[in-house]
Design an enzyme around this catalytic site. Structure first.
Site, PDB file in Angstrom:
ATOM      1  N   MET A  49       0.839  -1.202   0.000  1.00  0.00           N
ATOM      2  CA  MET A  49       0.000   0.000   0.000  1.00  0.00           C
ATOM      3  C   MET A  49       0.876   1.255   0.000  1.00  0.00           C
ATOM      4  SD  MET A  49      -3.436  -0.873   2.030  1.00  0.00           S
ATOM      5  CE  MET A  49      -2.863  -0.599   3.690  1.00  0.00           C
ATOM      6  N   HIS A  76       9.328  -3.286   3.228  1.00  0.00           N
ATOM      7  CA  HIS A  76       8.952  -3.476   1.822  1.00  0.00           C
ATOM      8  C   HIS A  76      10.208  -3.701   0.967  1.00  0.00           C
ATOM      9  CE1 HIS A  76       5.639  -0.656   3.297  1.00  0.00           C
ATOM     10  NE2 HIS A  76       4.966  -1.720   2.934  1.00  0.00           N
ATOM     11  N   SER A 102       4.188   1.260   7.999  1.00  0.00           N
ATOM     12  CA  SER A 102       3.831   2.587   7.474  1.00  0.00           C
ATOM     13  C   SER A 102       3.050   3.368   8.517  1.00  0.00           C
ATOM     14  CB  SER A 102       2.990   2.449   6.204  1.00  0.00           C
ATOM     15  OG  SER A 102       3.643   1.604   5.289  1.00  0.00           O
TER      16      SER A 102
HETATM   17  P1  AMP Z   1       1.580  -2.927   3.455  1.00  0.00           P
HETATM   18  O1  AMP Z   1       2.088  -1.902   2.502  1.00  0.00           O
HETATM   19  O2  AMP Z   1       1.672  -2.503   4.891  1.00  0.00           O
HETATM   20  O3  AMP Z   1       0.222  -3.457   3.067  1.00  0.00           O
HETATM   21  O4  AMP Z   1       2.572  -4.159   3.356  1.00  0.00           O
HETATM   22  C1  AMP Z   1       2.925  -4.730   2.115  1.00  0.00           C
HETATM   23  C2  AMP Z   1       3.739  -5.980   2.374  1.00  0.00           C
HETATM   24  O5  AMP Z   1       4.907  -5.641   3.113  1.00  0.00           O
HETATM   25  C3  AMP Z   1       2.975  -7.030   3.208  1.00  0.00           C
HETATM   26  O6  AMP Z   1       3.256  -8.323   2.686  1.00  0.00           O
HETATM   27  C4  AMP Z   1       3.565  -6.833   4.579  1.00  0.00           C
HETATM   28  O7  AMP Z   1       3.498  -7.988   5.382  1.00  0.00           O
HETATM   29  C5  AMP Z   1       5.003  -6.478   4.246  1.00  0.00           C
HETATM   30  N1  AMP Z   1       5.623  -5.773   5.372  1.00  0.00           N
HETATM   31  C6  AMP Z   1       5.125  -4.702   6.039  1.00  0.00           C
HETATM   32  N2  AMP Z   1       5.947  -4.364   7.071  1.00  0.00           N
HETATM   33  C7  AMP Z   1       6.973  -5.262   7.039  1.00  0.00           C
HETATM   34  C8  AMP Z   1       8.136  -5.451   7.857  1.00  0.00           C
HETATM   35  N3  AMP Z   1       8.415  -4.676   8.889  1.00  0.00           N
HETATM   36  N4  AMP Z   1       8.961  -6.468   7.547  1.00  0.00           N
HETATM   37  C9  AMP Z   1       8.691  -7.289   6.497  1.00  0.00           C
HETATM   38  N5  AMP Z   1       7.609  -7.160   5.696  1.00  0.00           N
HETATM   39  C10 AMP Z   1       6.764  -6.155   5.961  1.00  0.00           C
END
Ligand code: AMP
Length: 290
Positions: free
Chosen positions: A30, A37, A186
């Site tokens: 997102m 990420h 985020s």
């Molecule tokens: P989001 O943008 O928050 O929807 O996350 C996108 C992807 O990044 C998802 O697969 C999350 O699990 C992964 N993600 C978010 N935060 C982390 C983190 N701290 N470490 C590893 N992967 C992450």
């Protein structure tokens, strides 16, 4: 790095790569990208010929009163990170592209969404699985990379992929943390300085759980009680849940005699932070690793 905004153009690019015999890796996000990420992107770049990163703040996974409107959006900074990490394409569709007028379909993985975040956020995972299914159908990657940070999401997507025979491998990558243990998110930017300092207690509480299991404590009611006490004593966060459960059904377990997750969600002001660890059960030594 190519910026693609329409599904038609995305499909055209995908067809071209496949014609060349190239293997596509995919990282759905997102946006408001951080080192978590970035690590997913790096895993993908290492194991695939080309990597697609999607940035889409999906309205259907936010409930009423949640932070859809205020969710951080920083496309130009994200472009720099994505390019430096080696993404070939940044796919950033509009809402009109993703949910044109008359859109009626949703994908639901029943049952797995009853626990943890699913219980607190009704409809959230239906929004996630619907948009991820759409993205997988558009990008048709060989491998999709998800973070363990969102463990329930990863388990639900794995189940969807398996039940619906989606031709993709799901790779779940480790949680990237700040030096003090706080999982990158985020949403961390919503935290006040005071709450940011208190947030370290979440990972500390998870490590306490690991320590307790290594000492032979297997009753999860006691482990959960100690975790809640630690958080309540050292923070003014509001605990949504602390749970110990089975990694495939996500349901709670009362005694640890198998691999389990320990997961929690705590609200600090308008920031709702989640974190988890996996504890491997070793019947002989009763010791565990992440
Ligand atoms: P989001 O943008 O928050 O929807 O996350 C996108 C992807 O990044 C998802 O697969 C999350 O699990 C992964 N993600 C978010 N935060 C982390 C983190 N701290 N470490 C590893 N992967 C992450």
């Amino acid at each position: 790095m190519k910026i693609i905004k329409t599904i038609k153009e995305m499909r055209r690019w995908v067809r071209l790569q496949k014609r060349k015999g190239l293997k596509i890796g995919f990282v759905p996000t997102m946006g408001a990208l951080h080192a978590g990420h970035e690590s997913l992107l790096k895993y993908s770049v290492k194991s695939n010929d080309v990597t697609v990163l999607s940035i889409y703040v999906n309205p259907t996974q936010f409930g009423p009163g949640e932070d859809f409107k205020s969710y951080p959006r920083r496309l130009s900074q994200d472009m720099v990170l994505a390019k430096n990490a080696g993404a070939a394409v940044l796919f950033s569709p509009s809402h009109h592209e993703m949910y044109p007028q008359g859109f009626l379909t949703s994908v639901e993985v029943r049952g797995l969404d009853k626990h943890l975040c699913g219980a607190d956020r009704p409809g959230h995972f239906r929004g996630v699985t619907t948009v991820v299914m759409k993205l997988l159908n558009i990008v048709t990657p060989r491998i999709v990379y998800l973070g363990q940070k969102d463990l329930q999401q990863a388990v639900i997507i794995q189940k969807m992929v398996s039940d619906l025979n989606v031709d993709v491998d799901v790779v779940v990558c480790p949680t990237i943390r700040e030096k003090d243990g706080v999982a990158l998110s985020s949403r961390n930017q919503y935290l006040s300085d005071k709450h940011r300092a208190q947030a370290v207690m979440l990972y500390k509480a998870l490590l306490l759980a690991r320590h307790m299991v290594s000492e032979g404590k297997v009753k999860t009611a006691y482990i959960k009680k100690r975790i809640k006490q630690l958080i309540a004593k050292n923070t003014d966060g509001k605990i949504d849940y602390v749970d110990v459960g089975d990694l495939s059904s996500m349901s709670p377990v009362s005694v640890i005699n198998q691999d389990v997750f320990v997961a929690l969600a705590v609200r600090f002001g308008r920031a709702r932070l989640i974190d988890n660890i996996i504890i491997k059960y070793n019947a002989k030594k009763n010791r565990e690793k992440d």
